[in-house]
Design an enzyme around this catalytic site. Structure first.
Site, PDB file in Angstrom:
ATOM      1  N   SER A 209       0.826  -1.192   0.000  1.00 14.39           N
ATOM      2  CA  SER A 209       0.000   0.000   0.000  1.00 14.39           C
ATOM      3  C   SER A 209       0.873   1.259   0.000  1.00 14.39           C
ATOM      4  O   SER A 209       1.671   1.457  -0.910  1.00 14.39           O
ATOM      5  CB  SER A 209      -0.973  -0.046   1.175  1.00 14.39           C
ATOM      6  OG  SER A 209      -2.086   0.762   0.935  1.00 14.39           O
ATOM      7  N   ASP A 315      -9.079  -5.446  -5.547  1.00 13.37           N
ATOM      8  CA  ASP A 315      -8.661  -4.385  -4.629  1.00 13.37           C
ATOM      9  C   ASP A 315      -9.416  -3.113  -4.983  1.00 13.37           C
ATOM     10  O   ASP A 315      -9.163  -2.485  -6.012  1.00 13.37           O
ATOM     11  CB  ASP A 315      -7.150  -4.166  -4.747  1.00 13.37           C
ATOM     12  CG  ASP A 315      -6.598  -3.256  -3.649  1.00 13.37           C
ATOM     13  OD1 ASP A 315      -7.387  -2.516  -3.035  1.00 13.37           O
ATOM     14  OD2 ASP A 315      -5.374  -3.301  -3.411  1.00 13.37           O
ATOM     15  N   HIS A 346      -7.415  -5.944  -0.850  1.00 12.54           N
ATOM     16  CA  HIS A 346      -6.177  -5.260  -0.454  1.00 12.54           C
ATOM     17  C   HIS A 346      -5.440  -6.120   0.578  1.00 12.54           C
ATOM     18  O   HIS A 346      -5.465  -5.840   1.775  1.00 12.54           O
ATOM     19  CB  HIS A 346      -6.562  -3.903   0.125  1.00 12.54           C
ATOM     20  CG  HIS A 346      -5.472  -2.884   0.151  1.00 12.54           C
ATOM     21  ND1 HIS A 346      -4.875  -2.400  -0.984  1.00 12.54           N
ATOM     22  CD2 HIS A 346      -4.872  -2.236   1.188  1.00 12.54           C
ATOM     23  CE1 HIS A 346      -3.967  -1.498  -0.657  1.00 12.54           C
ATOM     24  NE2 HIS A 346      -3.938  -1.386   0.659  1.00 12.54           N
TER      25      HIS A 346
END
Length: 671
Positions: A209, A315, A346
């Site tokens: 991320s 995601d 995610h």
């Protein structure tokens, strides 16, 4: 085909070339215990081994000068760098490569599925650094470095959400590891700290991320010494995190992210930085210099590092368009690449394919940081999850045989959806829908076989054979609005029963178990053991394959919104996210065009009705086998497929609670 080799720069050798005997001997010593004789060159190692003591590893903190004064206090900002490295090589005068994770999350939010944070002893030296990287790799002859981005945890400065300060925070550390930047033993003192006595200067950056985003940003500077990056569910352009072709995806200003991750003391001094971020990133979706600063794709030509991309195809936090644009730009510049595409949301690969991930990552770092010729660079480029825990490989990605194929919508029966095929609609054919912000892509898919006012849907006949989509699609629409503003959504849907990872549930496709497995060595304050996970699945009647959103007001300029003239027709192309999906025989492929995609796209300021000119509307879809494959799949006998007895059983709110509304990249149940 094997991963493409990057063009050499000057006399720089690509990996896979023969190394000299002297270099081979040096590499061999990197995994040899202190005092032992190096292995002979003829038995050059193919894998680093856990020969160093983790309990006796050096644990230290340094502060590296970024050369910036982001908080305006009159002195250069220093970022905190926590280090764990094997003691034996340094004692013997040998150097080790570095694995680095630069993050804003180490104190505010935690990392990994278990939300680990940094911990320190009474002297301020690191005790626990999150995740398994130090536990596993330090005994194998690597140093692990965890960097607090500016403004976070123990660092000076202010976080600026992917801008100059964020990237400089990590780049300065790469420079310091190579002897090009200044480091100090304390945050304010003048005693220098140098890494060149123990660091080879070879650095691999990794992170999920925001952390992986910083890896992308640092690689895009072309910094010398960064040999590889492993961006997991990472952003490649911050504009595309908050907007899609002018349309706001949710709270479309990043300044609140800075407030969230900044340390308590930074929150008190960084208001001016947040104000600048707010002013520079307008909600309107217009492109500004602030977005240019936060766009790493434009600098893909500077990347010297190899890139191992990991992304979940469902995601909805960092959407797949981020890896798609980055991947294509890297390919255009000949950068060595590898990719894993999962069915998760995610989620870190440590939590959906743990053993294979650790083994592959180990070989990847051994090759690119230690120089071992272990063949990882000659293996298939792509691993794609076809069903929960079922993986396929491909020599390249997108698939070599994928060819862009134009599919066209046309009117269908009055009581049902339109038709999706190869033949263009007759001139004058139209479809009309009215934006309903209370409905989204799964509602549209569930209602595909009925004429409903909130979407226009078009379907193929049931397929006689499998049809694979591999790559990025686009949908061109010609639409006439009734109001001065309008947002559009386009989705490709696989209509048919399936069992998929439940990306809408907490965990976004995984369930955390109580059993623990260990990955490396432990100390009393830093366990290498983590909760195991399993696939969390859902039985569904349809699967969204790819999505895209746009503001119709960007029809003339994708970087600036313009008011629409009601009653005038506008033509716009929506970029759909890349995907790799097989629509099985017996299923149907659908194209749906709607307005606001609930919880994924903010509604416009008006409630438009839009009329599509079907003769001037089409989708370009990368199909393996191209138009011929589509023709074969839409003719011939259709196999029997069990009809679903219920609609989709994705858990919880849809889209998932974990990714709706304002959210941090990577701060939710599965970090």
């Amino acid at each position: 085909m094997p991963m493409r080799k990057r063009r050499t720069r000057g006399a720089r050798l690509t990996y896979g070339t023969l190394v000299s005997a002297a270099t081979a001997a040096l590499f061999a010593t990197l995994v040899t215990p202190a005092g032992a004789r190096p292995e002979p060159v003829s038995s050059f190692p193919r894998e680093s081994r856990p020969v160093h003591s983790y309990a006796d590893a050096v644990r230290e903190s340094v502060w590296v000068d970024t050369g910036l004064d982001g908080d305006g206090d009159g002195r250069a900002d220093r970022v905190a760098v926590d280090i764990v490295r094997p003691r034996e090589p340094a004692a013997a005068g040998r150097k080790v490569p570095v694995i680095m994770d630069a993050s804003p999350y180490y104190s505010c939010c935690g990392r990994g599925n278990e939300g680990q944070k940094k911990t320190y002893d009474a002297d301020g030296d690191p005790v626990q650094l999150p995740l398994f990287y130090d536990n596993y790799f330090v005994p194998r002859g690597y140093a692990f470095v965890a960097v607090d981005l500016a403004g976070t945890n123990r660092s000076d400065g202010c976080d600026d959400v992917g801008g100059r300060s964020d990237v400089r925070s990590a780049k300065a550390v790469v420079d310091w590891l190579n002897g090009r930047a200044r480091g100090y033993t304390s945050r304010t003192g003048g005693t220098p700290a140098r890494a060149t006595a123990w660091s080879t200067g070879n650095v691999g950056m990794i992170g999920k991320s925001w952390d992986g985003t910083i890896a992308n940003g640092v690689a895009a500077t072309g910094v010398e010494g960064l040999k590889t990056i492993v961006p997991i569910a990472a952003i490649s352009s911050w504009y595309d995190y908050f907007h899609s072709q002018g349309a706001p995806l949710y709270d479309a200003n990043p300044s609140w992210l800075s407030e969230y991750v900044n340390s308590p003391e930074a929150q008190g001094r960084c208001g001016a930085v947040q104000d600048r971020v707010t002013a520079g990133t307008p909600y309107s979706g217009d492109w500004t210099p602030a977005w240019t600063e936060r766009d790493y794709v434009k600098d893909a030509g500077k990347v010297r590092a190899s890139v191992f991309v990991v992304h979940g195809q469902q995601d909805l936090n960092v959407r797949t368009g981020h890896f798609g644009r980055w991947w294509d730009a890297l390919a255009a510049h000949g950068v060595e690449r590898k990719i894993w595409l999962s069915q998760t949301g995610h989620v870190d690969p440590f939590d959906f394919r743990r053993a294979d991930w650790v083994r592959t990552l180990h070989r990847w770092f051994d090759h690119y940081l230690l120089g071992y010729d272990n063949g990882v660079d000659r293996e298939p480029v792509a691993d794609v999850e076809r069903a929960p825990d079922v993986w396929a490989t491909d020599r390249q990605w997108p698939a070599r045989a994928a060819t862009t194929t134009t599919l066209r919508p046309a009117p269908g029966p009055a009581s049902g959806p339109g038709v999706l095929g190869r033949a263009p609609a007759a001139p004058g054919s139209t479809a009309t829908f009215t934006d309903d912000p209370g409905l989204g892509e799964l509602d549209w898919a569930a209602r595909i076989d009925g004429t409903t006012p909130e979407k226009a849907g078009f379907v193929t006949r049931p397929l006689s054979r499998d049809l694979r989509i591999s790559g990025s699609s686009e949908v061109t629409v010609t639409a006439t609005p009734t109001t001065s503003t309008a947002h559009l959504s386009a989705v490709l849907v696989d209509l048919g029963p399936d069992t998929i990872r439940d990306y809408a549930a907490a965990g976004e496709g995984i369930t955390t178990l109580t059993d623990r497995t260990c990955w490396g060595a432990s100390t009393p304050g830093d366990s290498a053991c983590f909760n195991e996970t399993a696939a969390r699945t859902a039985d569904v009647a349809y699967t969204v394959v790819s999505r895209g959103w746009a503001d119709l007001g960007t029809w003339a300029d994708p970087r600036r919104e313009r008011p629409l003239t009601p009653g005038r027709a506008y033509t716009l192309t929506l970029d759909l996210a890349p995907a790799d999906h097989v629509v099985p025989a017996g299923h149907r492929l659908a194209l749906i065009v709607g307005g606001t995609d609930k919880d994924l796209l903010d509604p416009p300021s008006t409630t438009p009705t839009l009329t599509l000119d079907l003769a001037r509307t089409w989708a370009k879809v990368p199909l393996v086998g191209g138009a011929g494959a589509f023709e074969r799949a839409t003719t011939g006998a259709v196999p029997a497929v069990p009809r679903p007895t219920a609609g989709p059983s994705l858990s919880g709110s849809v889209p998932p609670v974990a990714v709706t509304g304002p959210r941090l990249p990577g701060v939710e149940e599965a970090r």
